[in-house]
Design an enzyme around this catalytic site. Sequence first.
Site, PDB file in Angstrom:
ATOM      1  N   ARG A  79      35.852  37.665  33.088  1.00 15.71           N
ATOM      2  CA  ARG A  79      36.200  36.504  32.255  1.00 15.71           C
ATOM      3  C   ARG A  79      37.060  35.440  32.944  1.00 15.71           C
ATOM      4  O   ARG A  79      37.383  34.416  32.324  1.00 15.71           O
ATOM      5  CB  ARG A  79      36.904  36.918  30.943  1.00 15.71           C
ATOM      6  CG  ARG A  79      36.020  37.686  29.996  1.00 15.71           C
ATOM      7  CD  ARG A  79      36.527  37.663  28.570  1.00 15.71           C
ATOM      8  NE  ARG A  79      37.809  38.333  28.381  1.00 15.71           N
ATOM      9  CZ  ARG A  79      38.351  38.556  27.195  1.00 15.71           C
ATOM     10  NH1 ARG A  79      37.742  38.142  26.087  1.00 15.71           N
ATOM     11  NH2 ARG A  79      39.508  39.179  27.077  1.00 15.71           N
ATOM     12  N   ASP A  80      37.425  35.649  34.210  1.00 16.28           N
ATOM     13  CA  ASP A  80      38.190  34.604  34.899  1.00 16.28           C
ATOM     14  C   ASP A  80      37.837  34.578  36.388  1.00 16.28           C
ATOM     15  O   ASP A  80      38.712  34.584  37.253  1.00 16.28           O
ATOM     16  CB  ASP A  80      39.689  34.832  34.712  1.00 16.28           C
ATOM     17  CG  ASP A  80      40.513  33.576  35.036  1.00 16.28           C
ATOM     18  OD1 ASP A  80      39.936  32.463  35.029  1.00 16.28           O
ATOM     19  OD2 ASP A  80      41.723  33.712  35.298  1.00 16.28           O
ATOM     20  N   LEU A  81      36.545  34.525  36.662  1.00 14.83           N
ATOM     21  CA  LEU A  81      36.087  34.445  38.045  1.00 14.83           C
ATOM     22  C   LEU A  81      36.333  33.047  38.587  1.00 14.83           C
ATOM     23  O   LEU A  81      35.829  32.058  38.051  1.00 14.83           O
ATOM     24  CB  LEU A  81      34.593  34.788  38.122  1.00 14.83           C
ATOM     25  CG  LEU A  81      34.218  36.206  37.708  1.00 14.83           C
ATOM     26  CD1 LEU A  81      32.709  36.337  37.558  1.00 14.83           C
ATOM     27  CD2 LEU A  81      34.759  37.217  38.708  1.00 14.83           C
ATOM     28  N   ASN A  85      41.079  34.117  42.384  1.00 13.18           N
ATOM     29  CA  ASN A  85      41.027  35.549  42.069  1.00 13.18           C
ATOM     30  C   ASN A  85      40.130  36.324  43.017  1.00 13.18           C
ATOM     31  O   ASN A  85      39.761  37.466  42.741  1.00 13.18           O
ATOM     32  CB  ASN A  85      40.570  35.754  40.621  1.00 13.18           C
ATOM     33  CG  ASN A  85      41.630  35.338  39.635  1.00 13.18           C
ATOM     34  OD1 ASN A  85      42.809  35.245  39.973  1.00 13.18           O
ATOM     35  ND2 ASN A  85      41.228  35.065  38.398  1.00 13.18           N
ATOM     36  N   THR A 121      39.650  30.078  32.870  1.00 16.86           N
ATOM     37  CA  THR A 121      40.185  28.840  33.436  1.00 16.86           C
ATOM     38  C   THR A 121      39.198  27.714  33.138  1.00 16.86           C
ATOM     39  O   THR A 121      37.991  27.886  33.369  1.00 16.86           O
ATOM     40  CB  THR A 121      40.384  29.007  34.949  1.00 16.86           C
ATOM     41  OG1 THR A 121      41.300  30.094  35.178  1.00 16.86           O
ATOM     42  CG2 THR A 121      40.951  27.734  35.576  1.00 16.86           C
TER      43      THR A 121
END
Length: 241
Positions: A79-81, A85, A121
């Site tokens: 959910r936040d690639l 990260n 993001t």
Amino acid sequence: MRTEISIFERLQGHPNVVEFHGYFEDDEHIHLLLEMCEGGDLCEHLQQKGRLSEREAAQAIAAIIKAVMFCHERGVMHRDLKPENILLPYKNCSYMDLKLADFGTAADFSHGKIFDEMEGTPLYIAPEVLTRSYDEKVDVWSLGVLLYIMLCGYPPFNGESVDEIFQSIKRGRPNLTDYPWSSISLEAKDLVKNMLQKNPYRRFKLRDLSAHPWMQEYVFAGDELKTDMQAQALNSLVVGG
């Protein structure tokens, strides 16, 4: 934090996922012990290097796809690639050695739940997140944004404010004609277009990505890597992917 720890414990044993060594607590904090990655993150790397060649981008996205497939096999969506990260284990490492990190917004989707939380993001959020009804397919969208940025050096959906970024995402029309896209292969553009498909049910699935001709040309030079990716694709059918 407890959820992130339990997810880290579930995701150990893959070379493209940062290694979790455990945690300890004091009176005020919970401390996670993670693998040291001395090469910085992919965002810093791209800022220094600029856009990647098609071969480099294919190798980098292949490593991240392998990590995400491993996560999906275990019922976890990230959910936040985003480049921040994704870590380089050491300087001048191969793009195939990239490590997926930061599972603070990851979630268990193994029970078929439809999610409505606004997580992620802004630049990398899938359109269905904005309508508060989504599943693990959002990770493929974010991978498409990552690939787009690696190939051209700027994001596909942008704006002067978060609201403008969200409006651009809702329109779902990435620019594949301006510089430097005229010099990028049709195969690369086809893959990006299918990863950034606004309709999540028409969007490429994880297992479709490694079979794409562009990935076959630039990544699968050896049978060992091809077999590894194919095995992961078959396993990912168990839960999601």
